[in-house]
Each structure stands twice: as C-alpha cells, then as structure tokens.
Design an enzyme around this catalytic site. Sequence first.
Site, PDB file in Angstrom:
ATOM      1  N   SER A  77       0.823  -1.209   0.000  1.00 34.95           N
ATOM      2  CA  SER A  77       0.000   0.000   0.000  1.00 34.95           C
ATOM      3  C   SER A  77       0.854   1.255   0.000  1.00 34.95           C
ATOM      4  O   SER A  77       0.410   2.316  -0.401  1.00 34.95           O
ATOM      5  CB  SER A  77      -0.883   0.061   1.239  1.00 34.95           C
ATOM      6  N   HIS A 106      -1.359  -3.019  -6.323  1.00 32.72           N
ATOM      7  CA  HIS A 106      -1.989  -2.690  -5.046  1.00 32.72           C
ATOM      8  C   HIS A 106      -3.485  -2.984  -5.118  1.00 32.72           C
ATOM      9  O   HIS A 106      -4.253  -2.243  -5.708  1.00 32.72           O
ATOM     10  CB  HIS A 106      -1.731  -1.215  -4.705  1.00 32.72           C
ATOM     11  N   GLU A 166      -4.179  -0.636  -8.181  1.00 31.77           N
ATOM     12  CA  GLU A 166      -3.176   0.319  -8.658  1.00 31.77           C
ATOM     13  C   GLU A 166      -1.987  -0.472  -9.205  1.00 31.77           C
ATOM     14  O   GLU A 166      -1.484  -1.379  -8.543  1.00 31.77           O
ATOM     15  CB  GLU A 166      -2.732   1.234  -7.512  1.00 31.77           C
ATOM     16  N   ASN A 216      -3.951   6.220  -1.586  1.00 31.58           N
ATOM     17  CA  ASN A 216      -3.655   6.420  -0.164  1.00 31.58           C
ATOM     18  C   ASN A 216      -2.944   7.738   0.104  1.00 31.58           C
ATOM     19  O   ASN A 216      -3.017   8.268   1.207  1.00 31.58           O
ATOM     20  CB  ASN A 216      -2.826   5.252   0.378  1.00 31.58           C
TER      21      ASN A 216
END
Length: 686
Positions: free
Chosen positions: A412, A433, A445, A483
């Site tokens: 992440s 991800h 991702e 994130n």
Amino acid sequence: MTTRSENQKSGPADKVVHVQIENGHALVTIDNPPVNALAVTVRRGLMEALAKVNDAKCETAALICAGRTFVAGGDISEFAGPPPLPHLPDVLSAIEASDTPFIAVMHGTVLGGGLELALACAYRIADKATRFGLPEVNLGLIPGAGGTQRLPRLIGLERAARMASIGKPVTAKDFAGWGGLDQIFEGDRMAAIAAFRANLPARPDMTSARAVEDADLTALTAEVKKAAKGSNAPLIALETTALAAKLPFAEGAAIERQTHLDLRSSSQSRALRRLFFAGRSVTRPARLKSVDTAPVNHVAIVGGGLMGAGIAASCLAAGHRVTMIERDEPSAEAGHGRVEAIIAKDLASGRINQDKADARRAGFTASAGYAGAFDADIAIEAVFEDADVKRAVFGELSAVMRQDAPIATNTSYLDPNMISEGMPGPDRFLGLHFFSPANIMKLVEVVGTSATSDRTMATAFAFARGLGKIPVETGVCDGFIGNRILSAYRRQADYMVADGASPYEVDAAMRELGMPLGPYELQDRTGLQISWANRKRQRASGTWPGRYVEIADQLCELGRLGRGSPTNRGWYDHSDGPGKPDPEVEAIVQTYRAEHGAKHESFSRDEIVLRVMAAIVNEAHLILEEGIAFAPEDIDVVWTEGYGFPKHLGGLMFWAEETGMAKLRAAFAAMQAQSPGSWKAAKPFA
Ligand code: COA
C-alpha cells in the site's frame, strides 16, 4: 470535461444497416461495432431499411445485429450535444407502425435503446444467454425512446419500474416468463428465425396501444431511494415509469423524452458518462495497446492473510489455477480456510453454483515452500507490510520462477523499486496494489518501477482486467494515488478535530456529501494500526508533512484499534452493536485541545466539506504535477472505485470543476492559515 470518446461518430448509414429481401421476407442487420450503439447513422439506416421493407411489402422483417451483441444502447458519445435527426422515438414509432411486422432477434446484452428498439418490434425472440436491461440510471439518465412506457405495457408496471430504476439486467428466462419474449432459442439464429416465421403468431396489438394496470410501488420506491444514495435518476425513472398507468402512451412518452433530454445536461449524468468512458480508457493505457502480453493461467500468491486470500479467490473466480504459499503448514491451512470461506459464501448466497465452486476448489492449493511457484505465470506477494520481508519473498520467487514471469508486490505504501533493488531480471517486477476485500473491490493500482518493462505492465493490466478489476497506472510515491490522497484527507480532518470539530461532525459532513463513511468511521472499519505504523515510519524518516496531531496515536496506545479489535473500540464504541459516539474519545480530544492551546473554532458542515475537499483536490493536483497520475480521470477512477467517492459526483477532479475552484482556493487559504507550513500548494492553489 469531455473525453476522447464523447465525440466519436460511426460510419455512413449504408455501412451500418443492411437489408436483404428473399421470398418476401426481409433480414435487417445492424452492424455498428463494437456494441451496435444506436448512433445517428444507425437511426438513419433503420429508417432507410424500413422504407425498403415496406416498399417491398415484405411479410416479415427479422432485425438482427452483427458481432457480439444486439444493440447495447443509445450512443453515449452523442449525449454531449443535441441529438441529430432522426430521433430515436420517431424511428421506433415508425417501426412499431410498420405494415410489415418486425421480429427482434436478439443475443448478447440488449440494453437501453436496444431494449426500446426491441419493444417497438411486433415480436421478440432471443438466444437463451441474452440479457435485457434499462441501465440508463447508471449514467444519470432515464430511457428516452418510450422504454418506460412500452415496457410496463408488456411485462407489468412493478417489474418494468424495477428494471428502469434499479438498472440491473435480467435473464432471457425471467424476461420471457414475464411476457417480454415470444420465444427463446438455442444455437443457429437463422434456423430460429425460419422456424418462428413458419409458425408466426397472430400480430399482437402495438405495445404502445395497450393499457397498463396500476400497481402499488411504495415498497419499490423506498428500496430505490435507499439504493440511490444521492443519485437522482433512479427515482425519476421510477416516477416516469409509473405514468404508464396514468397517461396515454403518447403523453407519457413525451414526458419521458423531455426528462431524458433534460437529464443529459445534468451534472450527475455528465459525471457518470465521463466515468463510463474513463473506466474504459484508464484501464487500457494507450502506450501499452500494441504491446504483447504473456498468457496467465497459473498464479502464485505468497501470503494467506485476508489480502492474499481475497486475491486468490478473485483469481480462482476468473478461472486461474492458484498456488498459495505460506511460511509453514499451519499458516497454509489457515490461508486455505480463508479462501474456502469465500467460496462457500459465494455458493451459499447463490452467486455461484456447485459446479463453479467445485472448479474453484479444484484449481486451488496452499502449501509451505516456494516449489509450487515454479511454473507460475505471475506471482503476487501479499505478506506483512515490511520491506525486508517483502524483499525476501521476491528473492525466493525469482529463484524458482521463469525469468520473464512478472512478480508483483501488493504494497500500500512501500516503494517497489526498493523491494526489487538488485534482483535479477529487474524488468519483471512491479507493484499491484489491491484493495480490501480483494475479492470484491475492483480497483487495482499498477505501479511500475524504473525498470519494469512494457510487457510486464501490459501483462499486469490484461491480468487485472481479466479478474474483472479496474487497473489504474500510478507512479511511485508514498501511498501511490489513492492512499496519498487519503493521507491528505485524514490530515485535514485531524486538524479540524484538533481545532474544534468533533470527529462525529466531520463524519456526518462527509456522509452528507455522499461518502459511504466518514474518515473516522472508515478508520474504525479498516483498523487504526496500519496508518499508525505508517505515520511512525513517515515521522522517523522525516517525511511527515507539517503539523502533527497525536489524537489517533493516543487511541492506538489505548488499544482502541477499531471495530473488531480486542477492545472493539476506536473513534466509536462498537462494543454494543453499531458504533456509537464515545464520550471517552470526546474527553481525549478535549484534553488534547487544552494541552495544545487550540482556538476552539467551530466549523459548519459546508466548511468541513470544503476544507477536506480542498486538501484532497490540492493533493490530486500535486500528484498530477509530479507525474504520479497521468490524467484527472485516473484520480477520479481511483477515488470512485477504491474509496467510495460517489460516482454521481464524478470524482474529486470533476467535483472540483463543478463546485468552482474559487471556493476551493478560499478554503485552501483558510487551511493554510489554520495549520501554517502544513500544505504545499499545487499550481491551481498557489
Ligand atoms: N455508446 C457508445 N459506446 C459504447 C456504448 C454505448 N452505449 N456501450 C459501450 N460502448 C463502447 C465502450 O466505450 C468501449 O469502447 P472502447 O473500446 O473505445 O473503450 C466499447 O464500446 C466496448 O465496451 P466495453 O464496456 O469495454 O465492453 P464489454 O463487453 O465489457 O461491455 C456492454 C459491453 C454493452 C455491456 C457495456 O459496454 C455497457 O454496459 N455499455 C453501456 C450500456 C448502456 O448504458 N446503454 C444505455 C445507454 S443510455
């Protein structure tokens, strides 16, 4: 904002609709790839075909489509401007009133305008795998060519209202059972047409001439309101369909058409249409289109925790063979159990049948040791978020796998460059991800390193799309696209809590905007510990940007790690069912403010939303300026697919444009004054 696809036009009319007449019967073929959308050329072609059929006084005209599907809708790329002539309702009225009866012969996905076209035909027959739907609400629209008025006349008001307002396609079996089809066939459609013509039922009344029995839609209305979550079209579709029981067809259809046209220019529909095209273009990066991909059959997954099990289940659902690797037999067994639990749940809920469940089980093994990965076509590590542990896994995988098989880290926050540094065959490594729960969430991702080859990237994209995921390319930075924006979101939320807003006010404001959960509820759901570890890492490395609010750390230190943690507390108290605001948290916040001399500002809901949005839109612009994301659409797809940002608001970037940058700039200036030195301004905010 228009997209590349918004202004596409298809070829001339004579190329997209063909007519063949033999022995007094016509075969009209629509051939407008990829999905036979009802572009203006098709509408014109249909009018010309109709004239030919009627001039020749054909006994019947079978209407079929070339390619993979019957008409899958109006041409969405035309919706940005006024519709060119002829308009679809007129084409359909002409087909319905034709002396020669039309038989719609369907396969694939008969959606939107496609279904409206079929409803205007005298007869409807379909291959047994065909699906039927009015999905316009998913684009912020309602049908615009009589669909809401003809469908209830055919299958009843309640069912029609459900199809128009929920937007979910139904099977041929169901549709036929409700009176929507005259026949279902299997196999050769030309044979099916011949057989149907040989026993042609008496020509029914025109659908539009029939009466509709009224029905009580109260329960459906409540269901639609709840499911719509702020999207306007579903309820409008329901109300418009209900007119069929109250007004003659022509009046209901006129209202439907005008409503459809008005909705085309609504912000929600523009947002949803843009996302429709973005979801397709973002997942197929132009530079990878001509790059060969390696076939993927066998997937190795290292780590059988929640994430590894979710990824494994997703791969099994896509028909891959999966080998799960764990450090010892008990862990492998636990991982096996997690995957089995997902399969069993899918089976119990009816999402899959016994055969599918058996096939998934047969394709899956979990064991200790890496030997089973030797012939894997791709490997994904989903172990603990620690660079050394992940590096060790990469080393083991590259020792047993083919040199050209991609190896991905499901991280992440960590840099895949660092995880793969010094490993042989650096072009095979990348980050993938996934989002939790990985068997459900669609976003992935895709993070290339400085050495990842285009072939590895193209293979990863094709693999992720094959899982039914939405892959989005992102450059390397802390948190990638999603994130990193989430960090800015939380930071600004924390600043407001530190200065006077309660976490519960912040959550309520963001829910009012349309987020499924506020930032603090979300932390309680996902657990506070990962972001805690991440904050510690950023502070230790000196990369934490600006002011630091310790309240979340204090909760973590008290073991308040969220819902399902041993204390069953976090920002909320979950010990007694649904989370409740917790006076203990409020006391911690008060003490913190007192110790830090907070000014005790109060923030209105609008201010909370604007400051949070200014923080994340600014971060999104920084991400674009740094080349981490390639286009605003990438960011909007990431946040709508992975973080629950409402699709009818189009994503952060679309929302910002609709709201006006001036308002956001003012909010950003207020944020900078609130937390000096904490926000680097992107160009539009500088
Ligand atoms: N109008 C214009 N273009 C359309 C379209 C439509 N109604 N439906 C699909 N397309 C285009 C897509 O943009 C894509 O174009 P691209 O290859 O340039 O990216 C292409 O057709 C294939 O669509 P895609 O969704 O990638 O294929 P699929 O096989 O996964 O799904 C459908 C096919 C028809 C189920 C899906 O495209 C869909 O749901 N389309 C929308 C249907 C709809 O809402 N109809 C009502 C319109 S009001």
